[in-house]
Design a protein around this motif. Structure first.
Motif, PDB file in Angstrom:
ATOM      1  N   TYR A   1       0.955  -0.920   0.157  1.00 13.44           N
ATOM      2  CA  TYR A   1      -0.046   0.112  -0.096  1.00 13.44           C
ATOM      3  C   TYR A   1       0.618   1.694  -0.380  1.00 13.44           C
ATOM      4  CZ  TYR A   1       1.363   0.404   4.912  1.00 13.44           C
ATOM      5  OH  TYR A   1       1.850   0.059   6.313  1.00 13.44           O
ATOM      6  N   THR A   2       0.179   1.858  -0.079  1.00 10.06           N
ATOM      7  CA  THR A   2       0.522   3.640  -0.388  1.00 10.06           C
ATOM      8  C   THR A   2       0.596   4.422   0.871  1.00 10.06           C
ATOM      9  OG1 THR A   2       1.372   3.040  -2.672  1.00 10.06           O
ATOM     10  CG2 THR A   2       2.086   5.687  -1.114  1.00 10.06           C
ATOM     11  N   PHE A   3       1.356   4.936   1.809  1.00 12.27           N
ATOM     12  CA  PHE A   3       1.031   6.183   2.969  1.00 12.27           C
ATOM     13  C   PHE A   3       1.606   7.441   2.641  1.00 12.27           C
ATOM     14  CE2 PHE A   3       0.943   7.636   7.351  1.00 12.27           C
ATOM     15  CZ  PHE A   3      -0.333   7.299   7.776  1.00 12.27           C
ATOM     16  N   GLU A   4       0.900   8.102   2.544  1.00 13.49           N
ATOM     17  CA  GLU A   4       1.802  10.149   2.564  1.00 13.49           C
ATOM     18  C   GLU A   4       2.449   9.298   1.560  1.00 13.49           C
ATOM     19  OE1 GLU A   4       3.221  10.288   6.798  1.00 13.49           O
ATOM     20  OE2 GLU A   4       1.242  11.280   6.963  1.00 13.49           O
ATOM     21  N   SER A   5       2.565   8.873   0.326  1.00 10.41           N
ATOM     22  CA  SER A   5       3.360   9.292  -0.795  1.00 10.41           C
ATOM     23  C   SER A   5       4.050   8.046  -0.609  1.00 10.41           C
ATOM     24  CB  SER A   5       3.971  10.915  -1.138  1.00 10.41           C
ATOM     25  OG  SER A   5       3.112  11.212  -1.250  1.00 10.41           O
ATOM     26  N   ARG A   6       4.830   6.876   1.144  1.00 15.78           N
ATOM     27  CA  ARG A   6       5.929   6.171   0.313  1.00 15.78           C
ATOM     28  C   ARG A   6       4.591   4.551   0.184  1.00 15.78           C
ATOM     29  NH1 ARG A   6       7.360   6.733   6.541  1.00 15.78           N
ATOM     30  NH2 ARG A   6       8.721   5.635   5.675  1.00 15.78           N
TER      31      ARG A   6
ATOM     32  N   VAL B   1      -7.811  -9.084   6.827  1.00 10.44           N
ATOM     33  CA  VAL B   1      -6.817  -8.116   6.782  1.00 10.44           C
ATOM     34  C   VAL B   1      -6.791  -7.057   6.736  1.00 10.44           C
ATOM     35  CG1 VAL B   1      -4.664  -7.946   7.771  1.00 10.44           C
ATOM     36  CG2 VAL B   1      -6.220 -10.412   8.628  1.00 10.44           C
ATOM     37  N   PRO B   2      -6.232  -6.584   5.092  1.00  9.80           N
ATOM     38  CA  PRO B   2      -6.022  -5.921   4.024  1.00  9.80           C
ATOM     39  C   PRO B   2      -7.415  -4.938   4.171  1.00  9.80           C
ATOM     40  CG  PRO B   2      -5.865  -7.702   2.849  1.00  9.80           C
ATOM     41  CD  PRO B   2      -6.479  -8.230   4.145  1.00  9.80           C
ATOM     42  N   ARG B   3      -8.419  -5.522   4.384  1.00  9.51           N
ATOM     43  CA  ARG B   3      -9.800  -4.333   4.436  1.00  9.51           C
ATOM     44  C   ARG B   3      -9.768  -3.749   6.151  1.00  9.51           C
ATOM     45  NH1 ARG B   3     -12.655  -9.177   2.167  1.00  9.51           N
ATOM     46  NH2 ARG B   3     -13.000  -8.200   0.182  1.00  9.51           N
ATOM     47  N   LYS B   4      -9.743  -4.327   7.077  1.00 13.17           N
ATOM     48  CA  LYS B   4      -8.817  -3.712   8.555  1.00 13.17           C
ATOM     49  C   LYS B   4      -7.767  -2.741   8.170  1.00 13.17           C
ATOM     50  CE  LYS B   4      -8.163  -3.892  13.222  1.00 13.17           C
ATOM     51  NZ  LYS B   4      -7.552  -5.467  13.813  1.00 13.17           N
ATOM     52  N   HIS B   5      -7.228  -2.687   7.281  1.00 15.27           N
ATOM     53  CA  HIS B   5      -5.565  -1.693   7.171  1.00 15.27           C
ATOM     54  C   HIS B   5      -5.624  -0.966   7.175  1.00 15.27           C
ATOM     55  CE1 HIS B   5      -3.373  -4.786   9.655  1.00 15.27           C
ATOM     56  NE2 HIS B   5      -3.598  -5.375   8.574  1.00 15.27           N
ATOM     57  N   LYS B   6      -6.969  -0.657   5.662  1.00 11.64           N
ATOM     58  CA  LYS B   6      -7.808   0.106   4.355  1.00 11.64           C
ATOM     59  C   LYS B   6      -8.180   1.250   5.480  1.00 11.64           C
ATOM     60  CE  LYS B   6      -6.573  -2.098   0.373  1.00 11.64           C
ATOM     61  NZ  LYS B   6      -6.971  -2.581  -1.384  1.00 11.64           N
ATOM     62  N   ASN B   7      -8.910   0.095   6.471  1.00  9.69           N
ATOM     63  CA  ASN B   7      -9.380   1.039   6.875  1.00  9.69           C
ATOM     64  C   ASN B   7      -8.855   2.350   7.982  1.00  9.69           C
ATOM     65  OD1 ASN B   7     -12.093   0.476   6.150  1.00  9.69           O
ATOM     66  ND2 ASN B   7     -12.112  -0.712   7.578  1.00  9.69           N
ATOM     67  N   GLN B   8      -7.494   1.379   8.507  1.00  8.48           N
ATOM     68  CA  GLN B   8      -6.384   2.954   9.228  1.00  8.48           C
ATOM     69  C   GLN B   8      -6.128   3.432   7.892  1.00  8.48           C
ATOM     70  OE1 GLN B   8      -4.347  -1.126  10.643  1.00  8.48           O
ATOM     71  NE2 GLN B   8      -4.854   0.471  12.373  1.00  8.48           N
ATOM     72  N   ILE B   9      -5.824   2.772   7.449  1.00 10.09           N
ATOM     73  CA  ILE B   9      -5.275   4.450   6.147  1.00 10.09           C
ATOM     74  C   ILE B   9      -6.414   5.844   6.035  1.00 10.09           C
ATOM     75  CG2 ILE B   9      -4.311   4.445   4.084  1.00 10.09           C
ATOM     76  CD1 ILE B   9      -3.564   1.604   4.024  1.00 10.09           C
ATOM     77  N   ALA B  10      -7.449   4.722   5.817  1.00 12.95           N
ATOM     78  CA  ALA B  10      -7.794   6.010   5.872  1.00 12.95           C
ATOM     79  C   ALA B  10      -8.595   7.496   7.006  1.00 12.95           C
ATOM     80  CB  ALA B  10     -10.228   5.232   5.042  1.00 12.95           C
ATOM     81  N   GLU B  11      -8.123   6.304   7.822  1.00 10.22           N
ATOM     82  CA  GLU B  11      -8.450   7.563   9.315  1.00 10.22           C
ATOM     83  C   GLU B  11      -6.505   8.173   9.802  1.00 10.22           C
ATOM     84  OE1 GLU B  11      -9.426   4.651  11.661  1.00 10.22           O
ATOM     85  OE2 GLU B  11     -11.301   4.468  11.232  1.00 10.22           O
ATOM     86  N   GLY B  12      -5.498   7.700   8.446  1.00 13.05           N
ATOM     87  CA  GLY B  12      -4.635   8.511   8.729  1.00 13.05           C
ATOM     88  C   GLY B  12      -3.330   7.750   9.570  1.00 13.05           C
ATOM     89  N   ILE B  13      -3.315   6.388   9.778  1.00 11.10           N
ATOM     90  CA  ILE B  13      -2.874   5.998  10.343  1.00 11.10           C
ATOM     91  C   ILE B  13      -2.176   4.726   9.858  1.00 11.10           C
ATOM     92  CG2 ILE B  13      -2.991   3.843  12.120  1.00 11.10           C
ATOM     93  CD1 ILE B  13      -5.402   4.715  13.233  1.00 11.10           C
ATOM     94  N   ASP B  14      -0.932   4.923  10.251  1.00  5.69           N
ATOM     95  CA  ASP B  14      -0.309   3.574   9.063  1.00  5.69           C
ATOM     96  C   ASP B  14      -0.214   2.410   9.374  1.00  5.69           C
ATOM     97  OD1 ASP B  14       1.615   2.660   7.646  1.00  5.69           O
ATOM     98  OD2 ASP B  14       3.760   3.554   8.615  1.00  5.69           O
ATOM     99  N   PRO B  15      -0.506   1.687   9.258  1.00  2.00           N
ATOM    100  CA  PRO B  15      -0.945   0.403   9.671  1.00  2.00           C
ATOM    101  C   PRO B  15      -0.101  -0.479  10.157  1.00  2.00           C
ATOM    102  CG  PRO B  15      -1.273  -0.144   7.580  1.00  2.00           C
ATOM    103  CD  PRO B  15      -1.911   1.223   7.741  1.00  2.00           C
ATOM    104  N   LYS B  16       1.477  -0.419   8.826  1.00  6.31           N
ATOM    105  CA  LYS B  16       2.896  -0.780   9.567  1.00  6.31           C
ATOM    106  C   LYS B  16       3.088  -1.036  10.880  1.00  6.31           C
ATOM    107  CE  LYS B  16       7.034  -2.868   8.002  1.00  6.31           C
ATOM    108  NZ  LYS B  16       7.995  -2.891   6.196  1.00  6.31           N
ATOM    109  N   SER B  17       3.302   0.993  11.220  1.00  5.31           N
ATOM    110  CA  SER B  17       3.739   1.469  12.412  1.00  5.31           C
ATOM    111  C   SER B  17       3.239   0.905  13.216  1.00  5.31           C
ATOM    112  CB  SER B  17       3.443   3.086  12.186  1.00  5.31           C
ATOM    113  OG  SER B  17       4.306   3.603  10.812  1.00  5.31           O
ATOM    114  N   ALA B  18       1.542   0.962  13.417  1.00 10.66           N
ATOM    115  CA  ALA B  18       0.843   0.828  14.296  1.00 10.66           C
ATOM    116  C   ALA B  18       1.128  -0.887  15.295  1.00 10.66           C
ATOM    117  CB  ALA B  18      -1.005   0.836  14.074  1.00 10.66           C
ATOM    118  N   LYS B  19       1.171  -1.663  13.764  1.00 13.69           N
ATOM    119  CA  LYS B  19       1.521  -2.993  14.109  1.00 13.69           C
ATOM    120  C   LYS B  19       2.909  -2.798  15.110  1.00 13.69           C
ATOM    121  CE  LYS B  19       2.462  -7.679  12.498  1.00 13.69           C
ATOM    122  NZ  LYS B  19       2.043  -8.181  10.718  1.00 13.69           N
ATOM    123  N   GLU B  20       4.053  -2.282  14.518  1.00 15.38           N
ATOM    124  CA  GLU B  20       5.334  -2.371  15.524  1.00 15.38           C
ATOM    125  C   GLU B  20       5.230  -2.201  16.616  1.00 15.38           C
ATOM    126  OE1 GLU B  20       7.924  -0.192  12.457  1.00 15.38           O
ATOM    127  OE2 GLU B  20       8.061  -1.427  10.930  1.00 15.38           O
TER     128      GLU B  20
END
Length: 261
Positions: free
Chosen positions: A53-58, A78-97
């Motif tokens: 996925y792309t988050f903030e141009s990254r 799982v990706p659908r859940k992560h995409k909801n996070q992206i829509a809310e401005g949350i990076d799912p990978k950073s949140a997981k870390e």
């Protein structure tokens, strides 16, 4: 070979292993139903899920799990859940870390609470013993932020079961169960002050009802000085030192041990 298609269990199982002579470590195919969902096949034939996925141009990627341990249905959820996070401005990978960095109950106890009580509590060795015996086996692996009142209740229920099953052998007492719960409550207060947990879930669980304890006393009337057994509470003994039983004052004898029912 087609590398973009609608994933089905049959087609995922039929995916070949990556060519041993290939420059890439894994063969990557894409799902047309959930954009960004990938299945990667290694040279040994192993398969794993990945979300790109792309988050903030990254450009970012997050692992979902291995197939067939994680089935296709779950791999799409799982990706659908992560995409909801992206829509809310949350990076799912950073949140997981960040989530992985949160301490488990065991890690919090040994890294934070143990050094704290060794500096501030005389009976810290008893807390360590209670944690090792009664808390860590059932709750130690849980991340502290994920601890729920139900987890604490389940721990108490198991201890209560052992109490009722082995009461005659005195392996476990209500007071022992309560000390373990009291330790969790005190730990929770400290973790809350450190902003490690949002609330102290252990405070929602009540202590078990403790039986009266058998104390040994002696007659203090100057004529009879033989030991007698009486039912009373430790608090009464500590507060008054004397008890009036059948119009006779009895003095607590500290040399005799307290026998817990």
């Amino acid at each position: 070979m087609i590398k973009k298609f609608k994933f089905t269990d049959q087609r995922i199982r039929a995916l070949p292993a990556n060519d041993p002579d290939s420059a890439s470590t894994e063969l990557e195919v894409s799902d047309t139903e959930v954009i960004g969902l990938k299945c990667l096949c290694g040279k040994s034939g192993s398969k794993r899920w990945l979300l790109r996925y792309t988050f903030e141009s990254r450009k970012r990627a997050i692992a979902i799990g291995r197939y067939p341990d994680v089935d296709l249905v779950t791999a799409r959820k799982v990706p659908r859940k992560h995409k909801n996070q992206i829509a809310e401005g949350i990076d799912p990978k950073s949140a997981k870390e960040e989530r992985k960095a949160l301490p488990t109950i065991s890690k919090f106890f040994w890294s934070h609470y143990d050094p704290h009580i060794q500096r501030s509590k005389r009976s810290w060795e008893l807390d360590i013993q209670r944690f090792r015996l009664y808390v860590e086996p059932s709750l130690g692996s849980i991340r502290y932020r994920d601890l729920k009142a139900m987890d604490v209740q389940n721990m108490q229920n198991m201890q209560n079961f052992l109490l009722n099953s082995y009461r005659r052998t005195k392996n476990l007492q209500p007071s022992t169960c309560n000390r373990a719960l009291a330790l969790l409550k005190t730990m929770g207060n400290y973790a809350y002050r450190l902003d490690i947990i949002p609330s102290n879930e252990a405070m929602k669980i009540r202590l078990l009802k403790e039986d009266n304890i058998r104390m040994i006393g002696t007659s203090d009337n100057g004529h009879q000085n033989k030991p007698v057994r009486m039912l009373c509470s430790q608090q009464t003994i500590a507060s008054y030192g004397y008890l009036l039983i059948d119009n006779t004052a009895y003095r607590y004898v500290r040399e005799h041990p307290v026998i817990t029912i």
